[in-house]
Design an enzyme around this catalytic site. Structure first.
Site, PDB file in Angstrom:
ATOM      1  N   HIS A  67      -6.621  -6.673 -13.875  1.00 22.50           N
ATOM      2  CA  HIS A  67      -7.567  -5.631 -13.508  1.00 22.50           C
ATOM      3  C   HIS A  67      -7.494  -4.429 -14.443  1.00 22.50           C
ATOM      4  CE1 HIS A  67     -10.019  -2.925 -11.188  1.00 22.50           C
ATOM      5  NE2 HIS A  67      -9.023  -2.072 -11.107  1.00 22.50           N
ATOM      6  N   CYS A  68      -6.346  -4.194 -15.080  1.00 21.97           N
ATOM      7  CA  CYS A  68      -6.135  -2.916 -15.760  1.00 21.97           C
ATOM      8  C   CYS A  68      -6.613  -2.875 -17.208  1.00 21.97           C
ATOM      9  CB  CYS A  68      -4.655  -2.537 -15.701  1.00 21.97           C
ATOM     10  SG  CYS A  68      -4.076  -2.153 -14.034  1.00 21.97           S
ATOM     11  N   ILE A  69      -5.977  -3.650 -18.079  1.00 22.76           N
ATOM     12  CA  ILE A  69      -6.170  -3.444 -19.519  1.00 22.76           C
ATOM     13  C   ILE A  69      -7.591  -3.745 -19.991  1.00 22.76           C
ATOM     14  CG2 ILE A  69      -5.255  -3.939 -21.810  1.00 22.76           C
ATOM     15  CD1 ILE A  69      -2.635  -4.677 -20.561  1.00 22.76           C
TER      16      ILE A  69
END
Length: 445
Positions: A275-277
């Site tokens: 979900h983040c990078i």
């Protein structure tokens, strides 16, 4: 003299009499709820997904970081309960928002989940509550969106209720750190909100790191993920350049990391997942437009990383042509690993999904094997892949494919069997060399 909302709430937190509400029981929310419950608080988990309630009621965890036994222990101790009824927010003294913050198809921030959740909280807001946002977002979201929605009730932040931000730092599959042992950055809207944040999170985690404002805390999370995105893009670009020169980028990195200072190893791959990078850097690029400032470095990193699946399929097509004299459009490919990282079941933004899509756009047929993902669930981007099931590995099965593409290097996969039976192997993780299984049919990509 009447006791203030701040004093009453601080006392409740310090004596563990406060009830915490965690909204969004996913990869961030459920582990956080368990950590808070273990620290002695009563916790109510809220989610709109009824299937999660069925699992939790059965003492069954759907998140790797939370074992069934750990979940059952907190439920049976009376410290954790879960519901889809948001009316229970009125009974919560601390409310923590852990909902998704995806991108739109135009790569703009999609804060619809944060906004809808804030409106739900507003319906039950009362004096003496602390509302915390943990969802990753651009600087200013907590104060300019969450706080504004809550203050529309007529109650005021800093006197009636309190608002803070604390970025999540979950790392699925990490065996060395868990929610309670990862340092927690905290911030608040004013000194009293910050004091409440320090008291609450200090009770649940080993180390609290206070910063001066909610916007600063929001920027901390973006900086952490942009750092990784840019460095992964660098080695992905080096991979393509060194490959053209006949140089093995993994050998280069292994040698470079022997330097005891001034270097930190990052590794290339078939694209970015999680979900983040792949998402968070674009929250900052979007916000920077408000200040008429370019973010060329961040955007270039995003472009490089986003191009990796197509680069890998290009190497696959080239290898099929040269090694087998066969076009990709007439080939069957087995993708190993659907999850975005090894030893987890998390497929959020996984490059494997894009690899399958590109292979089939070019006329090939792609199946997958993943010991953690039995079936492809519904996704926003890849609806056509929903319901496909993992192929069991067997020598005859492996030999029936024109190529095997290693996208995620799960430890439990039998790579020796693949090396023995596969006609062609495209290795994006250097796993065969790492295991001493290098063979003529292994092509690094």
């Amino acid at each position: 003299m009447a006791t203030s909302s701040f004093d009453m709430l601080l006392q409740k937190i310090e004596t563990r009499a406060a009830r915490a509400g965690v909204i969004g029981l996913g990869y961030v929310g459920l582990p956080l709820a368990m950590a808070v419950a273990r620290s002695g608080f009563a916790v109510t988990g809220f989610d709109i997904d009824p299937s999660k309630m069925v699992a939790l009621d059965a003492r069954r965890s759907y998140i790797d970081a939370v074992s069934d036994a750990a979940l059952a222990a907190e439920i049976e101790a009376g410290r954790f309960q879960a519901t889809t009824d948001f009316a229970g927010l009125a009974a919560c003294d601390v409310i923590i928002i852990c909902v998704p913050t995806p991108l739109t198809k135009h790569r703009d921030p999609d804060l619809s989940f944060v906004e809808a959740t804030s409106r739900s909280i507003a319906q039950h807001l009362r004096p003496g509550q602390l509302v915390v946002l943990e969802s990753t977002t651009y600087p200013g979201t907590t104060d300019d969106i969450v706080k504004v929605i809550l203050e529309a009730t007529g109650l005021k932040s800093g006197s009636d209720f309190f608002v803070g931000f604390s970025p999540e730092r979950e790392d699925p599959g990490n065996q060395h750190y868990h929610t309670a042992t990862i340092p927690k950055v905290v911030a608040g809207d004013g000194p009293e909100a910050l004091a409440l944040m320090r008291a609450f999170y200090g009770a649940a985690v080993s180390t609290v790191v206070p910063v001066s404002s909610n916007a600063t805390a929001e920027a901390v999370k973006l900086t952490e993920n942009i750092f990784r995105s840019v460095n992964i893009a660098l080695v992905n670009e080096l991979k393509t350049v060194y490959a053209a020169m006949g140089i093995d980028v993994w050998e280069v990195i292994d040698a470079a990391k022997t330097k005891p200072f001034g270097y930190m190893p990052f590794y290339p791959g078939p694209g970015l997942g999680g979900h983040c990078i792949p998402i968070d850097p674009f929250y900052l690029t979007w916000k920077s437009r408000e200040y008429e400032l370019p973010t060329r470095f961040i955007e270039l990193a995003g472009e490089i990383n986003s191009a990796m699946p197509r680069y890998v399929v290009g190497k696959l097509a080239e290898a099929l042509d040269i090694r087998a004299g066969k076009a990709l459009s007439r080939s069957r490919v087995l993708v190993i690993g659907l999850a975005y990282k090894k030893n987890v079941a998390d497929i959020r933004e996984s490059p494997s999904l894009r690899l399958i899509e590109i292979i089939e756009e070019r006329g090939g047929r792609a199946d997958y094997h993943d010991p953690f993902v039995a079936e492809i669930p519904p996704t926003r981007e890849y609806q056509a892949l929903k319901g496909r099931r993992s192929v069991a590995l067997a020598p005859d099965t492996i030999a029936g494919y024109d190529a095997v593409l290693i996208a995620t290097d799960h430890d439990s996969v039998d790579y020796a069997a693949i090396a023995k039976s596969a006609a062609l192997i495209i290795d994006t993780r250097n796993v065969f060399n790492r295991l001493g299984l290098s063979a003529d049919q292994v092509i690094k990509a």
